[in-house]
Write a protein that holds these residues in place. Sequence first.
Motif, PDB file in Angstrom:
ATOM      1  N   HIS A 129       0.859  -1.184   0.000  1.00 28.46           N
ATOM      2  CA  HIS A 129       0.000   0.000   0.000  1.00 28.46           C
ATOM      3  C   HIS A 129       0.895   1.235   0.000  1.00 28.46           C
TER       4      HIS A 129
ATOM      5  N   GLU B 200      -3.731   7.924  10.451  1.00 30.65           N
ATOM      6  CA  GLU B 200      -3.811   6.746  11.315  1.00 30.65           C
ATOM      7  C   GLU B 200      -5.138   6.020  11.131  1.00 30.65           C
TER       8      GLU B 200
ATOM      9  N   ILE C 143      -5.003   3.911   8.025  1.00 28.06           N
ATOM     10  CA  ILE C 143      -4.161   2.721   8.192  1.00 28.06           C
ATOM     11  C   ILE C 143      -4.882   1.683   9.052  1.00 28.06           C
ATOM     12  N   ARG C 144      -5.637   2.139  10.034  1.00 27.05           N
ATOM     13  CA  ARG C 144      -6.409   1.193  10.855  1.00 27.05           C
ATOM     14  C   ARG C 144      -7.501   0.508  10.023  1.00 27.05           C
TER      15      ARG C 144
ATOM     16  N   LEU D  94      -7.291  -0.059   6.841  1.00 23.61           N
ATOM     17  CA  LEU D  94      -6.538  -1.010   6.025  1.00 23.61           C
ATOM     18  C   LEU D  94      -6.246  -2.274   6.829  1.00 23.61           C
ATOM     19  N   GLY D  95      -5.817  -2.085   8.069  1.00 23.20           N
ATOM     20  CA  GLY D  95      -5.522  -3.219   8.937  1.00 23.20           C
ATOM     21  C   GLY D  95      -6.741  -4.093   9.187  1.00 23.20           C
TER      22      GLY D  95
ATOM     23  N   LEU E  15       4.093  -1.193   3.688  1.00 22.57           N
ATOM     24  CA  LEU E  15       3.729   0.169   3.330  1.00 22.57           C
ATOM     25  C   LEU E  15       4.872   0.762   2.526  1.00 22.57           C
TER      26      LEU E  15
ATOM     27  N   LEU F 251       3.756   4.079  10.988  1.00 24.64           N
ATOM     28  CA  LEU F 251       2.526   3.492  10.457  1.00 24.64           C
ATOM     29  C   LEU F 251       2.689   1.999  10.178  1.00 24.64           C
ATOM     30  N   GLN F 252       3.883   1.609   9.731  1.00 29.49           N
ATOM     31  CA  GLN F 252       4.155   0.184   9.495  1.00 29.49           C
ATOM     32  C   GLN F 252       4.071  -0.588  10.815  1.00 29.49           C
TER      33      GLN F 252
ATOM     34  N   LEU G 114       0.422  -0.945  11.796  1.00 29.39           N
ATOM     35  CA  LEU G 114      -0.254  -1.940  10.992  1.00 29.39           C
ATOM     36  C   LEU G 114       0.175  -3.363  11.374  1.00 29.39           C
ATOM     37  N   THR G 115       1.461  -3.531  11.604  1.00 25.14           N
ATOM     38  CA  THR G 115       1.992  -4.856  11.962  1.00 25.14           C
ATOM     39  C   THR G 115       1.397  -5.349  13.275  1.00 25.14           C
TER      40      THR G 115
ATOM     41  N   MET H  46      -1.496  -4.560  14.486  1.00 24.82           N
ATOM     42  CA  MET H  46      -2.909  -4.885  14.273  1.00 24.82           C
ATOM     43  C   MET H  46      -3.106  -6.292  13.711  1.00 24.82           C
TER      44      MET H  46
END
Length: 237
Positions: free
Chosen positions: A163, A173, A176-177, A179-180, A194, A228-229, A232-233, A235
Amino acid sequence: MQQGRIHSIESMGLVDGPGIRTVLFLQGCHLRCRYCHNPDTWQLSGGKEIDVGQIMKMLKRYRPYYGNTGGVTCSGGEPLLQADFVTELFKACKAENISTCLDTAGYGNGSYDILLDYTDLVIFDIKHVISEKYHKLTGGDFSIAKTFLETVIAKNIPLWIRHVVVPDLTDGEAHIRQLGEMIQTIPNVEKVELLPYHTMGVGKYHALGIPYSLEGVPPMEQKKIQYLQNLLTEMIA
């Protein structure tokens, strides 16, 4: 024998799938992503025509470098626009025990079921998770990409997700959440990356006389990408 239109070839790529890979950048794309750095791949009529036999000769030469994990990756542009060609190529690769990877936004214009049966790994570029924002970002219809993703899930093909994070577009944020949360519903995901927005393709727009809608937007800061990575990780762990 099928012929494909190829924009360029990277003989020993290290980032488009596992191991050392030969990466074929196919010509043609229906999306017009605002951050695209290869506008010269958009037109299907561009590039150079090469048939499957010619490519297989090249791949066999490079096969000693592939080891147990490397192989061939078809990227773009959008490889699904030349699905028949890629299917024949991947069939030939499987016959030679060469690993196959499809790097795609899932935005084709025909059937890709048989192609996926010969695909060892899909790298799927999720542009956005909300239909309206997907359209504003790419000019495309999110349901087309979503249908492709659902097919990959149904066939249980190993999947990497990428992404692109663009300042003020996809770097929030909350986004990204979201997306997660979407990724949490996908059982066959092996890796999520990302990718930071960069400006290396801006000169191509100027040279081609194409307006660049993100003129003046700075490259993504590495520090924020890492934050952000990590978010996401955590999550999807």
